[in-house]
Design a protein around this motif. Sequence first.
Motif, PDB file in Angstrom:
ATOM      1  N   SER A  83       0.585  -4.205 -10.829  1.00  0.00           N
ATOM      2  CA  SER A  83       2.042  -4.222 -10.733  1.00  0.00           C
ATOM      3  C   SER A  83       2.595  -2.890 -11.190  1.00  0.00           C
ATOM      4  CB  SER A  83       2.632  -5.359 -11.582  1.00  0.00           C
ATOM      5  OG  SER A  83       2.361  -5.149 -12.955  1.00  0.00           O
ATOM      6  N   HIS A 111       1.432 -13.066  -8.059  1.00  0.00           N
ATOM      7  CA  HIS A 111       2.083 -12.314  -6.977  1.00  0.00           C
ATOM      8  C   HIS A 111       3.588 -12.568  -6.981  1.00  0.00           C
ATOM      9  CE1 HIS A 111      -2.053 -13.054  -4.825  1.00  0.00           C
ATOM     10  NE2 HIS A 111      -2.172 -12.398  -5.963  1.00  0.00           N
ATOM     11  N   ASP A 136       8.955 -16.201  -4.557  1.00  0.00           N
ATOM     12  CA  ASP A 136       8.434 -14.846  -4.407  1.00  0.00           C
ATOM     13  C   ASP A 136       9.016 -13.904  -5.454  1.00  0.00           C
ATOM     14  OD1 ASP A 136       6.928 -15.319  -1.893  1.00  0.00           O
ATOM     15  OD2 ASP A 136       8.943 -15.681  -1.074  1.00  0.00           O
ATOM     16  N   TRP A 186      -5.152  -6.955  -7.802  1.00  0.00           N
ATOM     17  CA  TRP A 186      -3.696  -7.015  -7.903  1.00  0.00           C
ATOM     18  C   TRP A 186      -3.234  -6.303  -9.162  1.00  0.00           C
ATOM     19  CZ3 TRP A 186       0.187  -8.781  -4.702  1.00  0.00           C
ATOM     20  CH2 TRP A 186      -0.244  -9.365  -3.503  1.00  0.00           C
ATOM     21  N   GLU A 224       1.219 -10.170 -11.778  1.00  0.00           N
ATOM     22  CA  GLU A 224       0.036  -9.760 -11.012  1.00  0.00           C
ATOM     23  C   GLU A 224      -0.793 -10.968 -10.594  1.00  0.00           C
ATOM     24  OE1 GLU A 224      -2.007  -7.136 -13.616  1.00  0.00           O
ATOM     25  OE2 GLU A 224      -0.380  -5.667 -13.685  1.00  0.00           O
ATOM     26  N   TYR A 246       1.458  -5.756  -6.447  1.00  0.00           N
ATOM     27  CA  TYR A 246       0.934  -5.296  -5.168  1.00  0.00           C
ATOM     28  C   TYR A 246      -0.584  -5.368  -5.207  1.00  0.00           C
ATOM     29  CZ  TYR A 246      -0.450  -0.985  -7.502  1.00  0.00           C
ATOM     30  OH  TYR A 246      -1.055  -0.087  -8.356  1.00  0.00           O
ATOM     31  N   GLU A 247      -1.189  -5.416  -4.038  1.00  0.00           N
ATOM     32  CA  GLU A 247      -2.647  -5.430  -3.917  1.00  0.00           C
ATOM     33  C   GLU A 247      -3.132  -4.014  -3.664  1.00  0.00           C
ATOM     34  OE1 GLU A 247      -6.163  -7.770  -1.430  1.00  0.00           O
ATOM     35  OE2 GLU A 247      -4.132  -7.652  -0.622  1.00  0.00           O
TER      36      GLU A 247
END
Length: 632
Positions: A438, A402, A377, A436, A399, A428-429
Motif C-alpha cells: 500500500s 485490498h 472497496d 500486495w 493490504e 496495490y498488487e
Amino acid sequence: MPEDDAVFQEDDYSEVFELSHHGVNKLREVDDIAVDKYALSKYLGKLQRINGLISEKTKGEEYNFVRDIHKIFTPKTIIENYTLWERVIAILFVKKSYKALLRFIALVIDTLDKTSYAIEGVDGDTGFVTNALREALQEHLISSIARPMALHDGETFEEWKLEDAQSLLSEQMKELLTKAQNRSKGYFKAKMLDKNLCVIWPELVSCGGENPQKKDLTNEDNVVELLKKETCTETFQEKMNKIINQRYIYYPYLIKPADLMLARLMYDLVRKKDLEDLNKIKEIFKQCWQLNYSPLPFEGWTNNRFIEENIKTGELNKQPVFQIGKPSFSKIRVAVANIQMDISNFDQAVMRKPNRSYRRYQQIAELVNTAVREKADMLVMPEACTPKEWLPTLARTCEKNHLAVVTGVEHIIEDNCVYNLTAVILPYEEKWTGQWHSVILYHSKNHFAPEEKRMIESLHLRAMEGIESSEAKCDAKYELYSWNGFWFTVYCCFELTSIRDRSIFQSYIDALIAVEWNQDVNYYSNIIESLSRDIHCYCIQTNTSEYGDSRITKPSKTENKDILRIKGGSNATAHVGTIDLEQLREFQMKAYSGQKEDKTFKPTPPDFDYKGAYERRKGTMFECFCAKKTAD
C-alpha cells in the motif's frame, strides 16, 4: 483490524480451548479440555498487534491476560507450545510488564526442570536425552527473550522497574537474562527485530547499530528524541542514501513503501516542519528497490519499469496527480463511517496526553472490519479520526483485504506546531512479485476553521496550514488520485468553503471526498449539493454521527440524489453505497440533447470538458491530461 474483547474487557479465554467428547450437549460426555495450538497462536497474534497501540489499563494494574497467564499456560501447554514463548514474552516486554514477564520466565524454567523424556520400549537410563532436551529448550528460551530485548537496545535488565518484586531475580534468572541480553545485541545488529512492533523503521534510528545511545524502538517519545539528535542536518533522502550505501543486502523482512512513507512523515515533522516533499513517492519506490532487491545505484530501464508498473505521478492544473493500479472499476462500493467523535480527544491531543484507549481503538476497528465484511472497496472516515500511530496497522489491514481508506489523522503536535492531515491509503498488487502493498499519501489541511485555529492558538500553538507547512509557500495544494481507474480528490472540512479551491478538478474526477468534523450541517449540506452539480461528480461526505449528514450524493434529482445518508447513533458502524462510475462517465460524454433524453443525472454545467469523462472511461486519463509534467 484485530480486536479482542476477551483480552481487554472480559475474563474469557474460551476461544483457545478445545473440548473433546463422545456425545453432544452433555457435560459428563466431555473427555478432555485442551489448548488449541492454532487458536492460541491467533489469540496471541491479535493481542500482540493491539498491545502496542493502546495505553490504558483495565481492571486494576494489569490487563486480564497479564494477570491470568497461568490459566492458559499449564506445564503441558508450555512444552507443547514452546514456539509461542517469544510471542508471550514480546507482549509483556513491549508493555513493560516486567514482573509478569519474570513470573512467566520462572514458570517456563520450573517446567523445564520437571520435564523428562521417556523412550517407549527402553527401560534403561534416558537421562542424557532428557538433559539434551532441557538444554535445547533453554537455548530456545534465551532466544525467545533476546529478540524482544533487542527492541530496547542498550537497556539492561538491571534497569527494569520491579519495585517489590526483586526476589524474582534469582541467580538462575540473572544468568539466563544476561545470556539473553548478550544475544539481543546480535539480533539488533543482524536486523532481526520485529519491525511491526517498532514505532518507525528501525534503521532510521540505528543506522547499523553504531549509535551507543539507548533506544526504545517501541516508544514514540524515545524515537522522536533520537530523531531530533540524529537529524539536525540530514534530509530524509540523505539519511536513506547513507543507509543504502552501507550495501546491506538480504534484510530478514520486506521493506514496504508504507513503512518508508510513515517513516518520512515522522522524520520530516521532527526535522524541519516541512511537508513539501512528503508525497514524493518515486523516491520512496527507488529506495524500496535498492533496499529489497539491489543496493546498486538506481538507474536503467528495468528499475524505472519497477516504478512505472506500480505507480505514476504527474500534474494537473498545477496540482499533484497519483495513479495507482490499472483501470478496473466500473462500479465501486464505498463505506461511509458513522462514528461519534469526542471533543475531549482533540483537547487531550493538543495537551500532549492523547487518548489511546482500547475503547477508541475498538470503534475504529469496528468501522474497518464492517467495511471488510460488507466487501466495500473503500472506507471514508471523518476528520481527525485516526491517531497517527495506528496508521501502520491500518495500512497492513488495507493490504490484506485490498481496501482503500481515506481518514482524517488526529492533530499532530510537534514542538509548538499543529498539523491536520488526511491520510489516503491505497493498496496495490506489485506487478513483479504479486505481493500486495500500500501507499500512504497525505493531504495537509490548507485552511483551518476559524474556531479550530482559535482553540489551537489559545494554547500558544501554531496551526500549520498546508501553505505554511511547505517551504515553497505556494498556493493551496490538493491531490488528485486514480486508484484502479477511480479518479477522486480529498478536501478537509473548511477547505470546501473556498469556491476557487473546490472547482480545481471540474471535468476530471468521478468523486470528491470530504472528511469533516463540523456542526454547521446546513451550510455544508448546501455546499455538497451544489458542488455535486457544479463539478458534476459524486460527493462522499463523512462527519461525526453527533452532527450527521454523512452521505453519498450524486448530481441528480432531489428525490433520488442521495445514495446513502446517515446521522446519529452512539455505536460505530459503516454503511455501504455503490457508485456507478461507468454510468456517470457515459452521461457526461453526451451533448445536452442526449443528456436531456437520458435524465439519469442533471445536465453538465457550462465549460464542462466531456473529454475528461471520455478519457476516464477509456482508461487513458493520466496519459492525456497528467503526464505532461512529473510531480517529482
